[in-house]
Design an enzyme around this catalytic site. Structure first.
Site, PDB file in Angstrom:
ATOM      1  CD  GLU A  46      88.882 -13.542  52.145  1.00 37.92           C
ATOM      2  OE1 GLU A  46      88.929 -13.391  50.921  1.00 37.92           O
ATOM      3  OE2 GLU A  46      89.618 -12.907  52.946  1.00 37.92           O
ATOM      4  CE  LYS A 115      88.741 -10.383  48.803  1.00 38.29           C
ATOM      5  NZ  LYS A 115      89.805 -11.213  49.404  1.00 38.29           N
ATOM      6  CB  CYS A 170      89.162  -9.880  52.996  1.00 38.76           C
ATOM      7  SG  CYS A 170      90.853  -9.650  53.637  1.00 38.76           S
ATOM      8  CB  SER A 197      93.588  -9.046  57.151  1.00 36.23           C
ATOM      9  OG  SER A 197      94.614  -8.085  57.204  1.00 36.23           O
ATOM     10  CB  SER A 353      80.943  34.107  92.895  1.00 36.56           C
ATOM     11  OG  SER A 353      81.211  32.862  92.262  1.00 36.56           O
ATOM     12  CG  ASP A 357      79.924  27.750  86.548  1.00 36.76           C
ATOM     13  OD1 ASP A 357      80.590  26.742  86.256  1.00 36.76           O
ATOM     14  OD2 ASP A 357      78.694  27.718  86.722  1.00 36.76           O
ATOM     15  CE  LYS A 598      65.104  31.014  83.771  1.00 33.05           C
ATOM     16  NZ  LYS A 598      65.531  30.443  85.077  1.00 33.05           N
TER      17      LYS A 598
END
Length: 638
Positions: A46, A115, A170, A197, A353, A357, A598
């Site tokens: 700015e 601004k 700003c 700022s 198993s 998973d 699926k």
């Protein structure tokens, strides 16, 4: 700019207060530097031509005239330079002084954005010198031409339709209703902010949150250039805190007090895709009040400096990763808890198993039972050894079940499958898809019947990566009564099990979880070789870390295959060569389209992350959609 990536820069110059000549040459230097680095959109702070902290010197005609002259020279300096530049200066119109961000491109000033909100509190007193910008943009004389002046100006790239830039100054972004909101709703995909700022303790964190949040709210890129060292320190200090954000993510951030120039690439195609999906992002209807100014830049390949996570479903930061694991496990468990409560089930049946998973599904089920206040012995964990089962996975399944307090059932399905082979006339020596799927479907039948016996429900174990590839036996492991892992990708499954191992207090349970993590991913449907797993999934369909990467960027952002290939080559450089990446990307798209049937009849299951494949939620896709245009996009890369 290929694939929608636009390189942007936020540059803080070494300011000298009220020394317009010095500041002009600093801007020249930074224009050259940013062009050399490939930036197409460059933002300066700015009032950078004069310095922000001039105070009542802004009432001096000589300062204002020199500033206006410097803008003309800066514009001339950009002739033949490929980019759109935003510089801040005080500018007089109709005897009123305004704080503006001037847009400059190829030798011309193409617009001035005023601004809107002037801070006049604490250390700020801008209303002493400046007027708030007009409510509506209009045209003002500039040299021999007219340019737009005010808010509501959009700078639209002729070569890249998705690149539309707006500016604010700003304080505008700190206000309750920033001008960038309406600009984004009118089509701006990148917002730039010329800012000054100052620094106070903790303000940088708030500023960062503000810019990140604004980019997320607008689904936009945001380039914030801040004043830095060189501004007056009579009352305040400026840190040059520059920020580049995209849809809530910080892409680049400068170190404060260093006057740095930062760069990154904003993906405007991604922004447009996100807005298109977001039904609450309602485009501005009164577009007539916006002035669209065309600008032109060359379309070139943009060298990417931003990075993309190898495991987009798994946070790199350990703290965030642990939080992700905690939340995912809780969402999965709470989903199952509700279903158990609603159906008055007396048990849950899990096929176990010894793989990742089914281990995660059993851990989630145990957590759901704890939340519901049901004894874990009502979990029926069923191990069903057959032709491909190894002793390692069998023993791990048994130990895991006992350590979690579930009830273990062993049902050896070899005789049943052999009878089935005899009935349909299939040779046991023929190790084809029938040989494999017969085992998977027999296991599902056993689980369903045990669920009937015990008044329970079958808990699905399949994960989202398998669903994406169709790596499941239709009406076999594809089917269950509630799929707790259905939106958890394979790469996250591994981290969830690792998290459970790291946080459990039982040493034996920890050991078995670690061994399961070390076991190759396999459906174990082919006979072992010398006692070891003979069938490794990733040898057949490709590495899951690649497939999860492909899945994320296809589903989350709608990227084209060629764009995903480009990102994958950069991300996995040194791990996979380009031919390997292309091979498995082809596999991904072929299987993803061919196996939709699926996914069209999936059991219920909870959504845990930003991507899911449920036909009732995230993916309403026909089962007979053609993959041709996606595969042709990849053919052009070969």
């Amino acid at each position: 700019m290929r694939d929608g990536f636009v390189k942007v820069a936020a540059a803080t110059l070494n300011t000298k207060v009220a020394d317009v000549e010095h500041n002009k040459w600093e801007i020249f230097r930074l224009i050259d530097e940013t062009i050399e680095n490939g930036a197409k959109i460059v933002v300066f702070p700015e009032l950078c031509i004069t310095g922000y902290t001039c105070g009542d010197l802004f009432s001096q005609d000589i300062l204002l005239s020199q500033s206006a002259k410097a803008l003309e020279e800066i514009a001339a300096y950009t002739t033949g330079k490929d980019g759109l530049f935003f510089v801040g200066l005080p500018y007089v119109v109709c005897n009123k002084l305004y704080n503006v961000a001037a847009a400059v491109c190829d030798g011309e000033v193409i617009g001035m954005v005023t601004k809107t909100f002037l801070p006049n509190y604490s250390e700020f007193y801008e209303m002493r010198q400046f007027q708030p910008g007009p409510k509506k943009a209009d045209w003002i004389p500039y040299g021999e031409e007219e340019i737009p002046f005010g808010p509501q100006i959009l700078f639209a790239c002729e070569e890249l339709p998705n690149l539309v830039v707006s500016a604010e100054v700003c304080e505008d972004v700190w206000s309750p209703v920033p001008p960038s909101i309406q600009a984004a709703l009118a089509g701006a995909t990148i917002v730039v902010n010329c800012s000054a700022s100052d620094e106070t303790v903790g303000k940088d964190a708030y500023r960062k949150q503000l810019i990140s949040g604004q980019s997320a709210r607008l689904i936009a890129g945001y380039v914030y250039a801040n004043a830095g060292d060189g501004e007056s320190t009579t009352d305040v200090v400026f840190g040059g805190h520059n920020i580049i954000a995209e849809n809530g993510s910080i892409l680049s951030e400068s170190e404060r007090f260093m006057n740095q120039t930062i760069y990154s690439e904003i993906d405007v195609d991604r922004i447009v895709s996100e807005r298109r999906k977001n039904t609450t992002f309602q485009m501005e209807e009164d577009l007539d009040r916006f002035i669209r100014v065309p600008f032109s830049i060359k379309v070139e390949d943009t060298k990417l400096t931003r990075t993309f996570e190898k495991l987009p479903f798994v946070p790199e930061n350990e703290s965030l990763r642990n939080r992700c694991c905690e939340e995912s496990l809780m969402i999965q468990a709470m989903g199952l808890k509700k279903r158990l409560n609603h159906t008055n089930c007396k048990s849950a049946v899990v096929g176990i198993s010894g793989g990742l998973d089914s281990t995660l599904a059993l851990l989630v089920t145990a957590k759901a039972f704890d939340l519901q206040g049901i004894d874990r012995s009502c979990i029926e964990a069923v191990t069903m050894p057959c032709f491909g089962t190894t002793d390692r996975t069998y023993q791990n399944a048994c130990v895991l079940t006992k350590k979690l307090g579930a009830t273990l059932h062993e049902v050896n399905i070899q005789d049943a499958v052999r009878v089935h082979f005899r009935d349909i006339g299939h040779s046991e020596e023929k190790h084809d898809v029938t040989y494999e799927n017969a085992q998977a479907r027999e296991r599902t039948q056993v689980l369903m019947d045990i669920a009937n016996q015990t008044g329970g429900m079958v808990i699905g174990t399949g994960d989202m990566s398998e669903l994406a590839l169709g790596w499941a036996t239709y009406n076999g492991d594809h089917m269950s009564m509630y799929g707790v892992n259905s939106s958890v990708p394979k790469t996250l499954v591994r981290h969830l099990v690792q998290y459970c191992a790291d946080t459990c207090e039982d040493k034996e349970l920890q050991e078995v979880l670690v061994d399961i993590l070390d076991t190759p991913v396999s459906p174990e449907l082919l006979p072992p070789k010398e006692g070891e797993i003979a069938q490794k999934t990733e040898d057949l369909v490709g590495p899951y870390e690649l497939h999860d990467f492909y899945l994320y960027y296809m589903m989350r952002f709608g990227y084209a295959p060629s764009k995903i290939y480009r990102l994958a080559r950069q991300t996995f450089e040194g791990m996979y060569d380009k031919d390997t990446i292309l091979k498995w990307l082809n596999t991904f798209y072929r299987r993803f389209f061919a196996q939709q049937f699926k996914r069209s009849c999936l059991p219920d299951g909870p959504k845990t992350g930003s991507v899911a494949l449920s036909p009732r939620g995230d993916l309403r896709m026909p089962s007979d959609a053609c993959a041709n245009i996606w595969l042709r996009d990849l053919e052009d890369l070969m």
